[in-house]
Design an enzyme around this catalytic site. Structure first.
Site, mmCIF file in Angstrom:
data_model
loop_
_atom_site.group_PDB
_atom_site.id
_atom_site.type_symbol
_atom_site.label_atom_id
_atom_site.label_comp_id
_atom_site.label_asym_id
_atom_site.label_seq_id
_atom_site.Cartn_x
_atom_site.Cartn_y
_atom_site.Cartn_z
ATOM 1 N N GLN A 261 -5.164 4.397 18.357
ATOM 2 C CA GLN A 261 -6.091 4.212 17.228
ATOM 3 C C GLN A 261 -6.917 2.951 17.760
ATOM 4 O O GLN A 261 -6.576 2.016 18.073
ATOM 5 C CB GLN A 261 -5.457 3.757 16.144
ATOM 6 C CG GLN A 261 -4.823 4.969 15.358
ATOM 7 C CD GLN A 261 -4.010 4.743 14.037
ATOM 8 O OE1 GLN A 261 -3.742 5.430 13.464
ATOM 9 N NE2 GLN A 261 -3.936 3.486 13.625
ATOM 10 N N ASN B 170 0.918 -1.321 -0.079
ATOM 11 C CA ASN B 170 0.136 0.008 0.049
ATOM 12 C C ASN B 170 0.831 1.458 -0.061
ATOM 13 O O ASN B 170 0.233 2.446 0.303
ATOM 14 C CB ASN B 170 -1.271 -0.144 1.020
ATOM 15 C CG ASN B 170 -0.256 -0.105 2.516
ATOM 16 O OD1 ASN B 170 1.179 0.057 2.515
ATOM 17 N ND2 ASN B 170 -1.087 -0.368 3.512
ATOM 18 N N ARG C 294 3.524 8.243 11.319
ATOM 19 C CA ARG C 294 3.039 7.629 12.678
ATOM 20 C C ARG C 294 2.826 8.872 13.573
ATOM 21 O O ARG C 294 3.710 9.811 13.518
ATOM 22 C CB ARG C 294 4.004 6.698 13.171
ATOM 23 C CG ARG C 294 4.075 5.175 12.565
ATOM 24 C CD ARG C 294 2.554 4.556 12.983
ATOM 25 N NE ARG C 294 2.643 3.122 12.334
ATOM 26 C CZ ARG C 294 2.247 2.709 11.167
ATOM 27 N NH1 ARG C 294 1.728 3.771 10.506
ATOM 28 N NH2 ARG C 294 2.031 1.558 10.830
ATOM 29 N N HIS D 169 -7.432 6.390 9.884
ATOM 30 C CA HIS D 169 -6.266 5.596 9.343
ATOM 31 C C HIS D 169 -6.579 4.835 8.439
ATOM 32 O O HIS D 169 -7.221 3.862 8.213
ATOM 33 C CB HIS D 169 -5.489 4.971 10.438
ATOM 34 C CG HIS D 169 -4.074 4.407 9.864
ATOM 35 N ND1 HIS D 169 -3.400 3.729 10.747
ATOM 36 C CD2 HIS D 169 -3.473 4.319 8.941
ATOM 37 C CE1 HIS D 169 -2.210 3.652 10.207
ATOM 38 N NE2 HIS D 169 -2.396 4.098 8.824
#
Ligand code: NDP
Length: 389
Positions: free
Chosen positions: A314, A147, A285, A333
């Site tokens: 998260q 990704n 991050r 995210h």
């Protein structure tokens, strides 16, 4: 027979989709560095369908059950008595995505007596305590490159959205307004701006390549300098450190891993050296930036905008200060979990499982920890004693 515990994000609130916006996704054979996309022996899913949520099951159920293995899928991963904690002690394999990470802390790894393999369906295994994985001989693997381009596209989108003041203008249109001045009082062209990346690896370099046609001035800092021909081709200015680079930039994008060198890198001091009205985009991050210093920099006008998709923790709590800070373009995210990316990392997850279940080697580029030590991609990118995010 193996027990595979897979932690995925929840299905859409309106139910698991039965139709999709598009009928197909382009098939990618190779990544820009020549690495081949995943090559599992089979696949029981349709590329372009939702695979990363609970009912999508990463397309793994038929494959695993046909071989007699057990698959448990849940989104319930936090808090006492979570399904994840209940199912973990006798699981052989844990799979999760960084978007909805199953935090494999040292305590959880110690409690997972059968655990032999932790797979990140995606990229970034900092939700796994790598020291503990090494100590307990748990292999860790991720689907390298699956990704990276998805994230690079999100970075480019975020830069344009902030610089052009797209999100407030869109909101005005939706709400029935037409005050042009409200839309354009913070709207600029990207052309001619100085754009710098902290980290010029897979994502950072893809961002640089995608931005070059916008006629911007490109800068980067990295632990290793890129080959001279790439610097020349893209017209890159190299800086020894982020501190050296950011005062020159109108836009800064963070594309380096979280590790002791980068944790808290963008603190109040570094932010104060950025140009007034600079934009900061962080899809790497959250803990690479100081949460409160970013909010203050937006409020003072030091930053004209902040965007990205990474938060800590998260999922982010409803009262996370970034949800309400001014001039932000944050999303949950999502940048690496497009339907296109899901097809690749679901295939890569299956490839890793096929190899591991058959006792065959996992591709070196997918390995983070193996045989009680950092290995493969992990030996290059990770250090032990890292903090988790
Ligand atoms: P790469 O490993 O390909 O590139 C990271 C680059 O950062 C490397 O060139 C590395 O140098 C460099 N780097 C490391 N430390 C520093 C430092 N202190 N200063 C400057 N550069 C540094 O990783 P990717 O490009 O694939 O991914 C980058 C990060 O993006 C990941 O670590 C992950 O945290 C995040 N990510 C986010 C996703 C999302 O959905 N939002 C999805 C995928 C990744 P060297 O190689 O020499 O160590």
């Amino acid at each position: 027979m193996a027990k595979v515990l897979c932690v995925l994000y929840d299905d859409p609130t309106g139910g698991f989709p039965t139709t999709y916006a598009r009928d197909d996704v382009p098939h990618i054979d190779r990544y820009p560095d020549g690495q081949s996309a995943p090559t599992p022996l089979g696949a029981d899913f349709t590329p372009g369908h939702l695979l990363g949520s609970v009912s999508g099951e990463l397309g793994l159920r038929a494959f695993l059950e046909s071989r007699g293995h057990t698959l448990v899928v849940t989104s319930d991963k936090e808090g006492d008595g979570s399904v994840f904690d209940r199912e973990l002690p006798d699981s052989d394999v844990v799979i999760s995505q960084p978007f909805w990470p199953a935090y494999l802390t040292a305590e959880r790894i110690a409690a997972a007596r059968n655990l032999k393999l932790a797979i990140t369906a995606g990229i970034g295994s900092d939700h796994v305590d790598l020291d503990a994985a090494i100590a307990h001989d748990v292999a860790v693997a991720e689907v390298t490159f699956s990704n990276s381009i998805s994230v690079a596209e999100h970075v480019v989108m975020s830069i344009l959205a902030l610089v052009r003041n797209y999100l407030p203008s869109h909101r005005i249109a939706r709400e029935g307004g037409w005050n042009i001045a409200d839309c354009v009082e913070r709207s600029y062209d990207l052309e001619g701006m100085h754009v710098g990346t902290v980290g010029a690896g897979r994502i950072g370099q893809a961002v640089l390549r995608r931005l070059a046609p916008f006629d911007v001035k490109l800068h980067y800092t990295d632990r290793h300098r890129l080959p001279a021909d790439i610097e020349t081709q893209l017209g890159l200015v190299f800086h020894e450190s982020a501190a050296d680079m950011v005062p020159h930039c109108d836009v800064v994008t963070v594309n380096a891993p979280l590790h002791p060198e980068t944790e808290g890198l963008f603190d109040a001091d570094l932010l104060s050296t950025m140009k007034r009205g600079a934009y900061l985009i962080n899809t790497a991050r959250a803990r690479i930036v100081d949460r409160d210093a970013v909010r203050q920099a937006l409020e003072s006008g030091r930053l004209a905008g902040y965007a990205g998709d990474v938060w800590y923790p998260q999922p982010a709590p409803a009262d996370h200060p970034w949800r309400t800070m001014p001039h932000h373009g944050m999303t949950p995210h999502i940048s690496g979990s497009t339907l296109s990316a899901q097809a690749r990392y679901a295939a890569g997850t299956r490839e890793i499982l096929e190899a591991w279940l058959d006792g065959k080697p996992i591709r070196d580029e997918y390995l983070i920890v193996s045989g009680g030590a950092l290995a493969g991609a992990g030996a290059h990118s990770y250090a032990v004693n890292e903090k988790t995010d």
